[in-house]
Design an enzyme around this catalytic site. Sequence first.
Site, PDB file in Angstrom:
ATOM      1  N   ILE A 115       0.825  -1.212   0.000  1.00  0.00           N
ATOM      2  CA  ILE A 115       0.000   0.000   0.000  1.00  0.00           C
ATOM      3  C   ILE A 115       0.865   1.269   0.000  1.00  0.00           C
ATOM      4  CG2 ILE A 115      -0.246   0.388   2.495  1.00  0.00           C
ATOM      5  CD1 ILE A 115      -3.286   0.547   2.008  1.00  0.00           C
ATOM      6  N   GLY A 160      12.221  -2.971  11.885  1.00  0.00           N
ATOM      7  CA  GLY A 160      11.222  -2.339  11.026  1.00  0.00           C
ATOM      8  C   GLY A 160       9.988  -3.169  10.755  1.00  0.00           C
ATOM      9  N   GLN A 161       9.892  -4.363  11.360  1.00  0.00           N
ATOM     10  CA  GLN A 161       8.693  -5.173  11.124  1.00  0.00           C
ATOM     11  C   GLN A 161       7.504  -4.563  11.859  1.00  0.00           C
ATOM     12  OE1 GLN A 161       8.981  -9.349  12.163  1.00  0.00           O
ATOM     13  NE2 GLN A 161       7.077  -9.848  11.103  1.00  0.00           N
ATOM     14  N   HIS A 182       6.049 -12.024   5.835  1.00  0.00           N
ATOM     15  CA  HIS A 182       5.832 -11.512   4.484  1.00  0.00           C
ATOM     16  C   HIS A 182       7.166 -11.139   3.860  1.00  0.00           C
ATOM     17  CE1 HIS A 182       5.581  -8.181   7.345  1.00  0.00           C
ATOM     18  NE2 HIS A 182       6.140  -7.421   6.418  1.00  0.00           N
TER      19      HIS A 182
HETATM   20  P1  AMP Z   1       6.849  -4.596   7.538  1.00  0.00           P
HETATM   21  O1  AMP Z   1       7.168  -3.195   7.975  1.00  0.00           O
HETATM   22  O2  AMP Z   1       8.030  -5.349   7.001  1.00  0.00           O
HETATM   23  O3  AMP Z   1       6.097  -5.358   8.619  1.00  0.00           O
HETATM   24  O4  AMP Z   1       5.896  -4.440   6.281  1.00  0.00           O
HETATM   25  C1  AMP Z   1       4.524  -4.243   6.360  1.00  0.00           C
HETATM   26  C2  AMP Z   1       4.111  -3.663   5.040  1.00  0.00           C
HETATM   27  O5  AMP Z   1       2.727  -3.841   4.884  1.00  0.00           O
HETATM   28  C3  AMP Z   1       4.397  -2.162   4.872  1.00  0.00           C
HETATM   29  O6  AMP Z   1       5.281  -1.976   3.772  1.00  0.00           O
HETATM   30  C4  AMP Z   1       3.011  -1.555   4.602  1.00  0.00           C
HETATM   31  O7  AMP Z   1       3.057  -0.527   3.643  1.00  0.00           O
HETATM   32  C5  AMP Z   1       2.235  -2.760   4.117  1.00  0.00           C
HETATM   33  N1  AMP Z   1       0.791  -2.740   4.321  1.00  0.00           N
HETATM   34  C6  AMP Z   1       0.125  -2.477   5.463  1.00  0.00           C
HETATM   35  N2  AMP Z   1      -1.207  -2.587   5.272  1.00  0.00           N
HETATM   36  C7  AMP Z   1      -1.379  -2.953   3.977  1.00  0.00           C
HETATM   37  C8  AMP Z   1      -2.507  -3.226   3.160  1.00  0.00           C
HETATM   38  N3  AMP Z   1      -3.765  -3.157   3.628  1.00  0.00           N
HETATM   39  N4  AMP Z   1      -2.307  -3.550   1.873  1.00  0.00           N
HETATM   40  C9  AMP Z   1      -1.069  -3.626   1.379  1.00  0.00           C
HETATM   41  N5  AMP Z   1       0.054  -3.390   2.093  1.00  0.00           N
HETATM   42  C10 AMP Z   1      -0.104  -3.048   3.372  1.00  0.00           C
END
Ligand code: AMP
Length: 115
Positions: free
Chosen positions: A34, A95-96, A102
């Site tokens: 997103i 940063g998670q 994922h």
């Molecule tokens: P992390 O910081 O590695 O846990 O990554 C989480 C990621 O999820 C971030 O890059 C967000 O931009 C992404 N994210 C959060 N909510 C959504 C969503 N609804 N759809 C797509 N990506 C998302």
Amino acid sequence: MRMAADTIFGKIVAGEIPVEKLAETERVIAFPDIAPQAPVHILVIPKTTEYADVTELAAGDPGLLAEMVEVAKRLADEHADGDYRLIFNNGANAGQTVFHVHAHVLAGGLTEGSL
Ligand code: AMP
């Protein structure tokens, strides 16, 4: 073991939050991040909510981790030139923010050699 059941990605897997599915297998789905950090920025996640991060996944189901990498490569072929950066953030201090494992697939114009 931590469970990832109540995360936003668990809701995406359950179909409670709609996403544009860019790839899907029996065990994995992929959708655009997103808040993209690269021309191509796709998240690849397992459907299971069992694993909070890649350390747990690698220990618990290495075949599923390999399937995520296969899907990442296919997406890089389809959406860029086949080259890609694969990032797993592990732990809040790295940063998670979502504790459902994922892979960030970054591709397209990644000319900086930051890591
Ligand atoms: P992390 O910081 O590695 O846990 O990554 C989480 C990621 O999820 C971030 O890059 C967000 O931009 C992404 N994210 C959060 N909510 C959504 C969503 N609804 N759809 C797509 N990506 C998302």
